[in-house]
Design an enzyme around this catalytic site. Structure first.
Site, PDB file in Angstrom:
ATOM      1  N   ILE A   1      -2.427   7.091  -5.843  1.00 49.42           N
ATOM      2  CA  ILE A   1      -3.357   8.896  -5.950  1.00 49.42           C
ATOM      3  C   ILE A   1      -4.426   9.050  -6.667  1.00 49.42           C
ATOM      4  O   ILE A   1      -5.701   9.654  -7.474  1.00 49.42           O
ATOM      5  CB  ILE A   1      -2.014  10.258  -6.531  1.00 49.42           C
ATOM      6  CG1 ILE A   1      -2.221  11.154  -5.743  1.00 49.42           C
ATOM      7  CG2 ILE A   1      -1.814   9.412  -7.806  1.00 49.42           C
ATOM      8  CD1 ILE A   1      -2.642  11.769  -4.646  1.00 49.42           C
TER       9      ILE A   1
ATOM     10  N   GLU B   1       5.423   1.117 -13.056  1.00 51.89           N
ATOM     11  CA  GLU B   1       5.370   1.948 -12.956  1.00 51.89           C
ATOM     12  C   GLU B   1       6.237   3.567 -12.343  1.00 51.89           C
ATOM     13  O   GLU B   1       7.311   4.392 -13.279  1.00 51.89           O
ATOM     14  CB  GLU B   1       4.190   2.963 -13.110  1.00 51.89           C
ATOM     15  CG  GLU B   1       3.958   4.241 -13.320  1.00 51.89           C
ATOM     16  CD  GLU B   1       2.280   4.279 -12.973  1.00 51.89           C
ATOM     17  OE1 GLU B   1       2.079   5.777 -12.188  1.00 51.89           O
ATOM     18  OE2 GLU B   1       1.531   3.926 -13.248  1.00 51.89           O
TER      19      GLU B   1
ATOM     20  N   HIS C   1       6.923  -1.455  -4.161  1.00 49.53           N
ATOM     21  CA  HIS C   1       5.732  -1.374  -3.263  1.00 49.53           C
ATOM     22  C   HIS C   1       4.870  -2.889  -3.190  1.00 49.53           C
ATOM     23  O   HIS C   1       4.587  -2.843  -4.134  1.00 49.53           O
ATOM     24  CB  HIS C   1       4.544  -0.082  -3.670  1.00 49.53           C
ATOM     25  CG  HIS C   1       5.054  -0.073  -5.436  1.00 49.53           C
ATOM     26  ND1 HIS C   1       6.007   0.335  -6.386  1.00 49.53           N
ATOM     27  CD2 HIS C   1       3.253  -0.213  -6.139  1.00 49.53           C
ATOM     28  CE1 HIS C   1       5.292   0.200  -6.510  1.00 49.53           C
ATOM     29  NE2 HIS C   1       4.232   0.311  -7.177  1.00 49.53           N
TER      30      HIS C   1
ATOM     31  N   HIS D   1       0.244  -3.214  -3.177  1.00 47.45           N
ATOM     32  CA  HIS D   1      -0.891  -2.563  -3.534  1.00 47.45           C
ATOM     33  C   HIS D   1      -1.248  -3.456  -2.565  1.00 47.45           C
ATOM     34  O   HIS D   1      -1.361  -4.513  -2.241  1.00 47.45           O
ATOM     35  CB  HIS D   1      -1.207  -2.630  -4.581  1.00 47.45           C
ATOM     36  CG  HIS D   1      -1.247  -1.411  -5.404  1.00 47.45           C
ATOM     37  ND1 HIS D   1      -1.291  -0.478  -6.449  1.00 47.45           N
ATOM     38  CD2 HIS D   1       0.328  -2.423  -6.761  1.00 47.45           C
ATOM     39  CE1 HIS D   1      -0.614  -0.406  -6.912  1.00 47.45           C
ATOM     40  NE2 HIS D   1       0.627  -1.006  -7.447  1.00 47.45           N
TER      41      HIS D   1
HETATM   42  P1  AMP Z   1       2.833   0.147 -10.507  1.00 45.99           P
HETATM   43  O1  AMP Z   1       3.930   0.923 -10.869  1.00 45.99           O
HETATM   44  O2  AMP Z   1       1.928  -0.466 -11.668  1.00 45.99           O
HETATM   45  O3  AMP Z   1       2.570  -0.428  -9.426  1.00 45.99           O
HETATM   46  O4  AMP Z   1       1.602   1.322 -10.197  1.00 45.99           O
HETATM   47  C1  AMP Z   1       2.702   2.613  -9.133  1.00 45.99           C
HETATM   48  C2  AMP Z   1       1.404   3.160  -8.949  1.00 45.99           C
HETATM   49  O5  AMP Z   1       1.767   4.078  -7.856  1.00 45.99           O
HETATM   50  C3  AMP Z   1      -0.291   3.560  -8.989  1.00 45.99           C
HETATM   51  O6  AMP Z   1      -0.814   2.723  -8.928  1.00 45.99           O
HETATM   52  C4  AMP Z   1       0.325   5.189  -9.049  1.00 45.99           C
HETATM   53  O7  AMP Z   1      -1.213   5.209  -8.985  1.00 45.99           O
HETATM   54  C5  AMP Z   1       0.627   5.196  -8.120  1.00 45.99           C
HETATM   55  N1  AMP Z   1       1.545   6.739  -7.753  1.00 45.99           N
HETATM   56  C6  AMP Z   1       2.566   7.099  -8.219  1.00 45.99           C
HETATM   57  N2  AMP Z   1       2.893   8.283  -8.379  1.00 45.99           N
HETATM   58  C7  AMP Z   1       2.047   8.461  -6.785  1.00 45.99           C
HETATM   59  C8  AMP Z   1       1.706  10.215  -5.685  1.00 45.99           C
HETATM   60  N3  AMP Z   1       2.967  10.989  -6.193  1.00 45.99           N
HETATM   61  N4  AMP Z   1       1.336   9.192  -4.854  1.00 45.99           N
HETATM   62  C9  AMP Z   1       0.968   7.921  -4.851  1.00 45.99           C
HETATM   63  N5  AMP Z   1       0.473   6.984  -5.587  1.00 45.99           N
HETATM   64  C10 AMP Z   1       1.366   7.724  -6.417  1.00 45.99           C
END
Ligand code: AMP
Length: 130
Positions: A30, A88, A93, A95
Site C-alpha cells: 500500500i 512492521e 512477507h 517484498h
Molecule cells: P515490513 O514489516 O517492515 O517488511 O513492512 C511491512 C510492509 O507492509 C510495509 O511496506 C507496508 O507498507 C506494508 N503494508 C502494511 N499494511 C498494508 C496493507 N494493509 N496493505 C498493503 N501493504 C501493507
C-alpha cells in the site's frame, strides 16, 4: 488475533490482489517504494520467515519466483529485487520491487502514493501475467 495480512487473505481488509495459490497470496504494498512493489505471503501465519516449515518455505519461494516473472513482464525493469524485513507486520512477507538502479529499492526514502486506479491497473496487469 489474526494479523492484518491474514485478514487481507480472508477478505476482511481490501487489497490490490496480484496472485494466489493453495498456500500463498500476493498483493500490492500500500506504500510502495517503487511502482509495482508486491508483497508475497504464506497463508499460514508465521511472524518470522525462517520459522516456516521446509515445505512451506519452498512453496513460498517458488510462488515468489512466479510472481517476480509476472511482475517483470508487466513492468519491464532491469531486475526484480527481493527483500525480507518484517519488523512492521508480524506475518512473514517477501517484498518484490521492480528496479532499474540500486536506489529504486531504498526502503528509507519517501514512499510513493499512487492513485487507486493506477494501483488497480498494476495489480490486474500482474495478475494477467501470472
Ligand atoms: P515490513 O514489516 O517492515 O517488511 O513492512 C511491512 C510492509 O507492509 C510495509 O511496506 C507496508 O507498507 C506494508 N503494508 C502494511 N499494511 C498494508 C496493507 N494493509 N496493505 C498493503 N501493504 C501493507
Amino acid at each position: 488475533m489474526a494479523s492484518i495480512f491474514s485478514r487481507i487473505i480472508a477478505g476482511e481488509i481490501p487489497c490490490y490482489k496480484v496472485a494466489e495459490d493453495e498456500h500463498n497470496f500476493a498483493f500490492l504494498d500500500i506504500n510502495p517504494v517503487a511502482k509495482g512493489h508486491v508483497l508475497c505471503i504464506p497463508k499460514h501465519e508465521v511472524d518470522y520467515l525462517f520459522d516456516l516449515s521446509d515445505e512451506e518455505y519452498a512453496s513460498l519461494m517458488l510462488f515468489v519466483k512466479r510472481v517476480a516473472e509476472a511482475l517483470k513482464k508487466t513492468l519491464p525493469c532491469v531486475k526484480v529485487g527481493e527483500a525480507v524485513l518484517g519488523l512492521e507486520v508480524p506475518h512473514a512477507h517477501v517484498h518484490l520491487v521492480p528496479i532499474n538502479k540500486e536506489s529504486d529499492m531504498n526502503f528509507f526514502k519517501e514512499k510513493l502514493s499512487l492513485p487507486a486506479e493506477e494501483m488497480q491497473q498494476i495489480a490486474e496487469g500482474i495478475a494477467k501475467n501470472f
